[in-house]
Design an enzyme around this catalytic site. Sequence first.
Site, PDB file in Angstrom:
ATOM      1  N   ASP A 501       0.832  -1.205   0.000  1.00 42.24           N
ATOM      2  CA  ASP A 501       0.000   0.000   0.000  1.00 42.24           C
ATOM      3  C   ASP A 501       0.870   1.260   0.000  1.00 42.24           C
ATOM      4  OD1 ASP A 501      -2.390   1.311   0.078  1.00 42.24           O
ATOM      5  OD2 ASP A 501      -3.223   0.025   1.621  1.00 42.24           O
ATOM      6  N   ASP A 567     -10.151   3.748  -2.603  1.00 42.24           N
ATOM      7  CA  ASP A 567     -10.882   2.602  -2.055  1.00 42.24           C
ATOM      8  C   ASP A 567     -12.339   2.515  -2.533  1.00 42.24           C
ATOM      9  OD1 ASP A 567      -8.550   2.427  -0.751  1.00 42.24           O
ATOM     10  OD2 ASP A 567      -9.401   2.251   1.248  1.00 42.24           O
TER      11      ASP A 567
HETATM   12  C1  GAL Z   1      -6.166   1.147   2.116  1.00 42.45           C
HETATM   13  C2  GAL Z   1      -6.355   0.193   0.952  1.00 42.45           C
HETATM   14  C3  GAL Z   1      -7.396  -0.818   1.385  1.00 42.45           C
HETATM   15  C4  GAL Z   1      -6.883  -1.561   2.580  1.00 42.45           C
HETATM   16  C5  GAL Z   1      -6.513  -0.597   3.697  1.00 42.45           C
HETATM   17  C6  GAL Z   1      -5.832  -1.299   4.856  1.00 42.45           C
HETATM   18  O1  GAL Z   1      -5.315   2.133   1.741  1.00 42.45           O
HETATM   19  O2  GAL Z   1      -6.761   0.890  -0.181  1.00 42.45           O
HETATM   20  O3  GAL Z   1      -7.692  -1.676   0.297  1.00 42.45           O
HETATM   21  O4  GAL Z   1      -5.781  -2.316   2.194  1.00 42.45           O
HETATM   22  O5  GAL Z   1      -5.667   0.423   3.229  1.00 42.45           O
HETATM   23  O6  GAL Z   1      -5.525  -0.449   5.895  1.00 42.45           O
END
Ligand code: GAL
Length: 767
Positions: A501, A567
């Site tokens: 991420d 997201d």
């Molecule tokens: C976000 C990501 C999500 C999930 C989340 C976990 O940035 O887009 O899919 O992985 O972090 O904290």
Amino acid sequence: MPSIAMLTPIECYMKRRILVVLMAVVAIGVSAQNVSVNKARFKQGDDLSWAKPEMDDASWSEIDITKRWDDQGFPQNTRSYGWYRIHVNIPKSVFQGADQRNALILHMPKADDVDECFLNGKLIGSTGRMPTNAAGYFPASNMVRNYVVDVKKDGLRLDADNVIAVRVYNRGGSGGLYNNPLTITCPKAGDGLSMSLTDTNVGQYHYDIEVNNAYLESTNGTLDVTITDRETGAKVKSLTKKLTLKRNKPVRVTVPYSMDKICQLTTTYTDAKTGKVLSESRQLKYVLTPAAPATPRFNGAPVWGVRPGSPVIYRFPVSGEKPMKFTCNDLPEGLQLSEDGVLNGKIDKPAILSFTVTAENAKGKASQKFTLKVGVDMIGQTPPMGWNSWNCWGLTVTQEKVMASTKALIDKGLVDYGYSYINIDDGWEAPERNPDGTLDANEKFPSMKGLVDWLHERGLKFGIYSAPGATTCGGYLGSLGYEKEDAEVWNKWGVDYLKYDWCSYENVRREENDWGFASCVRPYLLMQKFLRQQPRDIFYSLGPLGGTQVYLWGLYCDGNSWRTAQDINDTWHSIYDVGFRQQLGKSQYSSIGHWNDPDMLVVGKVGYGLGENTDGLRETRLTPDEQYTHITLWTLVASNMLIGCDIAQMDDFTLSLLCNNEVNAIDQDILGKQADRVLKEGGIEVWSRPLADGSIAVGIFNTGETDQKVDMKALIPTDKPAKTIRDLWRQKNLSESELNCTIPLHGCRYLKVVMSTCGKSKCDTLK
Ligand code: GAL
């Protein structure tokens, strides 16, 4: 004007009485039927005895309940509590002219982010869940809070002082009550009548329609329910029921339905006493995917890629009656095929290896010519298919939940359609690193290695999550400074997929004041280096990156896929934004082994661990039509197909959406060409992609807000005559007369068009 803060703190009972009277004069406006209060006594901290009416709060601070506590000079205090005590005299005149006198409604201010509300010491309402709640913390900032007081039972004092004590929990940032004063009103006729609809598949598919009367002693009315066929307009079912509604004794009417037609359910309750009408309408789930034959059928792409020397883990996805036995007569040296269809082994040198695999059961047999591509850039020949824990469990993921979804993936047969990656998202990390810099899993994962071995034994693959900054997006430890250690531990565990991420890496860029391209690429290249040093294949999935465009340089970082949107969530707004808007124009960035990823699927029971049900889940908020559109568009744009729901609770409808072999074949098409939008006119959008066999896949979407009639033939983006036009969801070839149709709002049609091989005027064109 005298204010509460002017009173000295030593105060005893008498002084508090004066205070209450003052408040009644100063802060309470008594109009015809309403009482309104905007001030309270306030203290940070937590003690349940502060709910008691006799508690002495004279030393507490004065606070305005329409503004958060930190906006009034109190510290924000992450993960903390604050208590409000609102003193209010409720006059009997509140009932003047009222048509029901047994209830009062407290229209509370909003709370950031969870509250519990006590009237004279008795809990009368709560919104969200406190962290101490057994069902898990659930924030509920910005929600309207109307709490009902039973005039007889809840200890209300009329023409006397009442203490409304509110306990507020703030997880982070701003906290406290805000937005509006407390207003106390008398319910109007019919106010307490409500109707709720729950779709459920326990036993037979049915809707539970529940009607409740919260305030009236007793009332009666009529419930009318109709189910209408949306394609023909015919009434499929109708029922009328007389209901007697005793106070707070909801009456439930169960309406079974079948999923073989596209129907709409409409329900109306008309109250005889008050004339109030409640009405709701829902689209019913419907299944288009035909049942799979009992004979073996290969459902996966006929290709898999692996790097030289890396272990091969591939389970042939074949539907059909079990038991089933797999054989191969020309299996290349270095590979083994188990009787239950798992390919293992290792090939040390680059090669293109083709062989034929046969699956046989009691009903028959089928074969697939399969190619194993061995080379340094061969990972991800088709977009990965599997499951990820985030959209269902969020940070509440555990080893047990992962195993439950995996078992269901096998038992329900999703594994026979190619879903093979089991990926844990954020929330697995231990709170601290070991002295040697390595990071273990936390107590929710008693044995990561055990879990991965268990998956590999079943021919499944395992994915993990991390971020390049000091912390992950969920606040757990990230890989910053420990990229090598992490990659090595993951190799030991047997990781096959990394979702890397971004989140707190933004802080590194800020500290270094480095906003250029190099600072975006640097952390991804660093992890790439250590991943590729491992003696196994780790599919490298890059996360979304703030405002920057990861798809522009994902390939440069050797990413196997990268997020092309922020997201996703389970609303039409999100599907439209993430899918239709943000995938537009992105096909040029996608290629075999390097896919665009518009994020994980939101069909089934999702909720990020924060949903309304006790397990933190909820039924996706997408309508059935929107769910067809979601899967159609995602397969067209060659997206990673990662299921986001709890598979253990997956119903037949969701299963039918995810296990349509002809639909999935578009996503997995070996030409690997993502669709482009070829037309947008009014609310209609057409997206199309070429396929390896020379045909094209076409999605016709109604993204508008009304149903639309379309001539599908006119919308097919080719000037060649069509030989066959196949409806992919229904798996049937369409005749000319079936090409004029109505597409419901947010719905779609999904076609595969085979072009005629001869001239325009003759031969095998569609009749
Ligand atoms: C976000 C990501 C999500 C999930 C989340 C976990 O940035 O887009 O899919 O992985 O972090 O904290």
